[in-house]
Design an enzyme around this catalytic site. Structure first.
Site, mmCIF file in Angstrom:
data_model
loop_
_atom_site.group_PDB
_atom_site.id
_atom_site.type_symbol
_atom_site.label_atom_id
_atom_site.label_comp_id
_atom_site.label_asym_id
_atom_site.label_seq_id
_atom_site.Cartn_x
_atom_site.Cartn_y
_atom_site.Cartn_z
ATOM 1 N N SER A 153 0.857 -1.182 0.000
ATOM 2 C CA SER A 153 0.000 0.000 0.000
ATOM 3 C C SER A 153 0.887 1.224 0.000
ATOM 4 O O SER A 153 2.027 1.175 0.484
ATOM 5 C CB SER A 153 -0.859 -0.002 1.269
ATOM 6 N N TYR A 166 -2.081 0.176 10.204
ATOM 7 C CA TYR A 166 -2.016 -0.439 8.881
ATOM 8 C C TYR A 166 -0.719 -0.065 8.186
ATOM 9 O O TYR A 166 0.006 -0.929 7.670
ATOM 10 C CB TYR A 166 -3.221 0.028 8.066
#
Lengths: 239, 348
Positions: A153, A166
């Site tokens: 990501s 995250y």
């Protein structure tokens, strides 16, 4: 030994691919794309009902119930992957956990939420890759190439407030992947990272509930790109 | 020798008894194993992952508890039919020879083994030995084994084994009924170092069998027939090494069994493909392929001991026994190891 044509337009026939997080979002789109490319596919997800539903959609695939965030599940998952497929050539670690939902500043993040994100996004891929590393290296020795793709990501690289759990876990996975790739490349096994971008998936909706879904990438598009990455990466090493 | 009681694959003080072709017997730390290797050598290991082959459950007609240990099958792709050694109630904490026999078994008897159903197809010519069949789908059988099966283990290790305790670092296809434990000395660091030393590495997949049934008459029949698979890449590596005068170094007796069987049926050539090892390697056996062997320590009068007699003279074996005992080498799967260069093999 017969060679497999691995351009991104050609089939991935007989390649044995395992996907975690396979019943939702990118994982589910990947199943569709791999199915179209005639790969032999196994997928892993936590919820039995979801696994059974997806197995009905793709009856040729092997659905495995397991939670990669749980240490005790890893070897049972690995055994079913290796036994059911006869070995694994490509592992896609797609199962992901956001940490706190709704997203939270780090100071407001419960330790347990960070721990869960680390378990799912770092320890899970690490343990599962270790458990099947023998098969990946056998695949490389046999000229098929062994490949791990860890779904990443931009949150792994950019410091986005509220994305701490995250982002930190994906950053750890990204760097783990880089180091492991250096270690394994001499024996023909690659460990790569793939950032699919912001996709219209349940995970993204949980993170950004008021996002304009029309502006988000289709998971099918990301799945095609991921399969393209698999094909071109293996083409470098396949004999 | 004492049994290694802790499931540690690579204890830092692991010992290696090194027996050279000339008959010298020396003591090395096992971490120095790679120093025994020469450019041009080929290490051949067994990459079978260990099945959780111990299944506890109920014999349905009698409602009595049983432990089923899967022990053999016809091919590496067979997932429904197995030869099994069946015990009465109890588990590995009890010595195998003290286990109670199963209830009287008959064809068509059902077994409920956790989520797995099984049927006895045939009771063989021993009360503990039967052919069983799992009627479910391959997917359900693999799941049932994964969730309910446990690694076969013995009373010398009291702690219940996790599956990861019994898989080597290189474990690939689940095919072994017990760990190919000679391979416990392998780690990725060692394999990494081989390429730098121009030492090659390849694997075969061999269905390593069980080591004990608890019954002397059944034990005498071990090893059962064991399926194996040799990949094209491994067959090529073996051929190239032999042609180049390098040594074929087998990690474990299962590799010896597979390679020597392949050579015997291949007119001396180890070809790629699937086979079923029916051979027993003994003093009179002609060893054609394997030049050196790494294995665990051995006890006299075992099939393992008999296999070593194909490699070394009895006098050397006696000196090995003496050294193993006076230097307190540990026995069994988590124990110490021996490296034996063949004195009696074809290449010697």
């Amino acid at each position: 030994m017969s060679s497999t044509t691995l351009s991104s337009d050609a089939g991935l026939g007989a390649l044995r691919v395992a996907v975690t997080g396979g019943t939702s979002g990118l994982g589910l789109a990947l199943l569709e794309e791999l199915h179209n490319k005639r790969a032999k596919v196994a997928f892993v997800a936590r919820t039995r009902r979801n696994v059974e539903n997806v197995s009905r959609l793709y009856p040729a695939s092997l659905g495995i119930v397991g939670d990669v965030s749980q240490e005790q599940d890893i070897y049972p998952i690995a055994m079913q992957l290796l036994g059911g497929l006869g070995g694994v050539d490509v592992l896609v670690n797609g199962a992901s956990d956001l940490g706190p939902v709704p997203l939270a500043l780090l100071g407001d993040t419960e330790c347990e939420d960070l721990e869960r994100a680390l378990n799912t996004n770092v320890l899970g891929p690490f343990r599962l890759t270790k458990a099947i590393l023998g098969s990946l290296s056998a695949s490389a020795r046999e000229g098929r190439g062994g490949l791990v793709v860890n779904v990443s990501s931009d949150a792994a690289v950019n410091a986005y407030p509220h994305w701490g759990a995250y982002g930190a876990s994906k950053a750890a996975l990204l760097h783990l992947s880089r180091i492991w790739n250096e270690e394994l490349s001499p024996m023909g096994v690659q460990v790569l990272s793939f950032d699919p971008g912001n996709m219209d998936t349940p995970l993204h909706a949980a993170a950004v509930p008021d996002a304009d879904r029309a502006q988000l990438k289709r998971p099918e598009t990301a799945a095609r790109e991921l399969v393209g990455l698999i094909a071109t990466s293996l083409a470098k090493v396949v004999k | 020798m004492i049994a290694a009681a802790e499931p540690v694959q690579r204890p830092p003080d692991a010992k290696l008894l090194v027996v050279s072709r000339g008959g010298s017997v020396r003591h090395w730390p096992r971490t120095d194993f790679a120093r025994l290797l020469r450019p041009g050598d080929l290490i051949v290991a067994n990459d079978a992952a260990t099945l959780p082959a111990s299944l506890s459950g109920i014999h349905l007609p009698s409602r009595r508890p049983v432990e089923v240990r899967l022990a053999a099958r016809d091919s590496l792709d067979e997932i429904r039919r197995f030869h099994a050694v069946i015990f009465g109630g109890g588990d590995f904490h009890v010595r195998t020879e003290d286990r109670i026999p199963p209830p009287r078994l008959a064809a068509r008897d059902g077994l409920q083994l956790g989520p797995l159903q099984a049927v006895i197809e045939q009771v063989l010519d021993h009360e503990r030995l039967a052919v069983i069949r799992f009627p479910g789908s391959p997917r359900d059988i693999w799941e049932g084994l994964a969730l309910h099966g446990r690694p076969i283990q013995y009373s010398h290790v009291q702690k219940p084994l996790a599956l990861w305790d019994s898989w080597t670092s290189i474990a690939s296809v689940p095919a072994a009924f017990e760990p190919p434990s000679a391979g416990f000395l392998l780690d990725w660091n060692l394999l990494d170092g081989l390429a730098a030393g121009r030492i090659r590495f390849c694997t075969i997949t061999h269905s390593a069998g069980i080591s004990s049934t608890g019954d002397a008459e059944l034990d005498a029949r071990l090893p059962f027939d064991e399926p194996y698979r040799i990949s094209a890449a491994s067959a090529l590596a073996i051929g190239q090494t032999r042609a180049g005068g390098g040594r074929i170094i087998a990690i474990g007796t299962t590799v010896v069994r597979a390679l020597e069987h392949a050579a015997a049926i291949g007119n001396g050539v180890v070809a790629a493909g699937d086979g079923l090892a029916t051979n027993r390697i003994q003093a009179a056996s002609r060893v054609q392929v394997v030049d050196a062997l790494v294995s665990g320590t051995h006890e006299p009068q075992t099939s393992h001991y008999e296999l070593l007699r194909a490699f070394v003279e009895d006098e050397t074996l006696r000196r090995m026994d003496q050294e193993l005992n006076t230097h307190n080498y540990r026995a069994h799967e988590f124990g110490d190891s021996v490296f034996v260069e063949g004195q009696r093999t074809a290449a010697a």
